[in-house]
Design a protein around this motif. Sequence first.
Motif, mmCIF file in Angstrom:
data_model
loop_
_atom_site.group_PDB
_atom_site.id
_atom_site.type_symbol
_atom_site.label_atom_id
_atom_site.label_comp_id
_atom_site.label_asym_id
_atom_site.label_seq_id
_atom_site.Cartn_x
_atom_site.Cartn_y
_atom_site.Cartn_z
ATOM 1 N N ASN A 1 0.737 -1.479 -0.180
ATOM 2 C CA ASN A 1 -0.175 0.029 0.006
ATOM 3 C C ASN A 1 1.001 0.954 0.097
ATOM 4 O OD1 ASN A 1 -2.184 -1.476 -0.183
ATOM 5 N ND2 ASN A 1 -2.877 -1.716 2.270
ATOM 6 N N CYS A 2 1.862 0.966 0.574
ATOM 7 C CA CYS A 2 3.397 2.357 0.227
ATOM 8 C C CYS A 2 3.842 2.142 -1.019
ATOM 9 C CB CYS A 2 4.035 2.153 1.459
ATOM 10 S SG CYS A 2 3.335 1.868 3.245
ATOM 11 N N ASN A 3 3.884 1.864 -2.283
ATOM 12 C CA ASN A 3 4.390 1.956 -2.908
ATOM 13 C C ASN A 3 4.614 3.297 -4.152
ATOM 14 O OD1 ASN A 3 5.430 -0.398 -3.275
ATOM 15 N ND2 ASN A 3 3.574 -1.270 -5.112
ATOM 16 N N GLU A 4 3.406 4.182 -3.156
ATOM 17 C CA GLU A 4 3.455 5.277 -4.101
ATOM 18 C C GLU A 4 3.795 6.143 -2.680
ATOM 19 O OE1 GLU A 4 2.613 8.868 -6.431
ATOM 20 O OE2 GLU A 4 2.130 6.691 -7.123
ATOM 21 N N HIS A 5 3.853 6.429 -2.034
ATOM 22 C CA HIS A 5 5.088 6.689 -0.944
ATOM 23 C C HIS A 5 6.373 6.982 -1.529
ATOM 24 C CE1 HIS A 5 1.551 6.728 1.492
ATOM 25 N NE2 HIS A 5 1.463 7.730 1.734
ATOM 26 N N LEU A 6 6.612 5.411 -1.050
ATOM 27 C CA LEU A 6 7.850 4.845 -2.116
ATOM 28 C C LEU A 6 8.645 5.599 -3.082
ATOM 29 C CD1 LEU A 6 10.146 3.440 -1.339
ATOM 30 C CD2 LEU A 6 9.338 1.615 -2.538
ATOM 31 N N ASN A 7 7.165 5.541 -4.324
ATOM 32 C CA ASN A 7 7.722 6.278 -5.354
ATOM 33 C C ASN A 7 8.543 7.521 -5.715
ATOM 34 O OD1 ASN A 7 7.984 3.658 -6.458
ATOM 35 N ND2 ASN A 7 5.971 4.208 -7.346
ATOM 36 N N GLN A 8 7.773 8.168 -4.540
ATOM 37 C CA GLN A 8 7.939 9.950 -4.356
ATOM 38 C C GLN A 8 9.452 9.998 -3.875
ATOM 39 O OE1 GLN A 8 6.028 12.692 -5.548
ATOM 40 N NE2 GLN A 8 4.834 10.968 -6.266
ATOM 41 N N PHE A 9 9.705 9.098 -2.822
ATOM 42 C CA PHE A 9 11.030 9.682 -1.964
ATOM 43 C C PHE A 9 11.802 9.150 -3.090
ATOM 44 C CE2 PHE A 9 14.380 7.136 -0.166
ATOM 45 C CZ PHE A 9 14.863 8.131 0.711
ATOM 46 N N LEU A 10 11.749 8.095 -3.755
ATOM 47 C CA LEU A 10 12.901 7.556 -4.867
ATOM 48 C C LEU A 10 13.079 8.898 -6.130
ATOM 49 C CD1 LEU A 10 11.885 3.695 -5.631
ATOM 50 C CD2 LEU A 10 13.993 4.607 -3.973
ATOM 51 N N LEU A 11 12.207 8.999 -6.238
ATOM 52 C CA LEU A 11 11.920 10.904 -7.399
ATOM 53 C C LEU A 11 13.132 11.903 -6.626
ATOM 54 C CD1 LEU A 11 11.090 11.341 -10.384
ATOM 55 C CD2 LEU A 11 8.967 12.479 -8.989
ATOM 56 N N CYS A 12 12.763 12.460 -5.657
ATOM 57 C CA CYS A 12 12.781 12.932 -4.247
ATOM 58 C C CYS A 12 14.548 12.533 -4.982
ATOM 59 C CB CYS A 12 12.267 13.067 -3.571
ATOM 60 S SG CYS A 12 13.728 14.577 -2.248
ATOM 61 N N ALA A 13 15.019 11.525 -4.390
ATOM 62 C CA ALA A 13 16.971 11.119 -3.567
ATOM 63 C C ALA A 13 17.203 11.409 -5.030
ATOM 64 C CB ALA A 13 17.044 9.615 -3.411
ATOM 65 N N GLU A 14 16.766 10.743 -6.776
ATOM 66 C CA GLU A 14 16.940 10.540 -7.650
ATOM 67 C C GLU A 14 17.822 12.370 -8.619
ATOM 68 O OE1 GLU A 14 19.499 8.771 -10.759
ATOM 69 O OE2 GLU A 14 18.799 7.560 -9.204
ATOM 70 N N GLN A 15 16.262 12.893 -8.032
ATOM 71 C CA GLN A 15 16.781 14.769 -8.027
ATOM 72 C C GLN A 15 18.064 15.482 -7.116
ATOM 73 O OE1 GLN A 15 15.557 15.605 -10.714
ATOM 74 N NE2 GLN A 15 14.700 13.903 -10.893
ATOM 75 N N VAL A 16 18.450 14.672 -6.340
ATOM 76 C CA VAL A 16 19.094 14.961 -5.152
ATOM 77 C C VAL A 16 20.471 14.462 -5.683
ATOM 78 C CG1 VAL A 16 20.551 14.545 -3.053
ATOM 79 C CG2 VAL A 16 18.572 15.619 -3.663
ATOM 80 N N LYS A 17 20.592 13.076 -6.600
ATOM 81 C CA LYS A 17 22.058 12.781 -6.822
ATOM 82 C C LYS A 17 22.320 13.216 -8.041
ATOM 83 C CE LYS A 17 22.923 8.225 -8.794
ATOM 84 N NZ LYS A 17 23.014 6.783 -9.358
#
Length: 100
Positions: free
Chosen positions: A78-94
Amino acid sequence: MEAALEVTARHCRSELDQYGRCVAASPATWQQDCHQLKLRMARCASSHPIVQKIRHDCAEPFTAFEQCLKQNQASVMNCNEHLNQFLLCAEQVKLMTSGE
């Protein structure tokens, strides 16, 4: 998260290996049995500048993801959307950090 995993794999190999072996050996109780190893691995990884920047810049989506996991322990999917938002943010930082 990918950046954090890369840093962890590169700079914290011993801690990551110990944690992985513990999780594999304790499939039913790994969250309790391997907690100290998880903390040791996290401390090692969090000392790296890229991880510190991700933790700072992506604190809000990560907190939302953690909260979702706590509320959905039986069905973490149920938390896939939350995980995807975090991964998207982390990728932008990277991407921003590697371009400097």
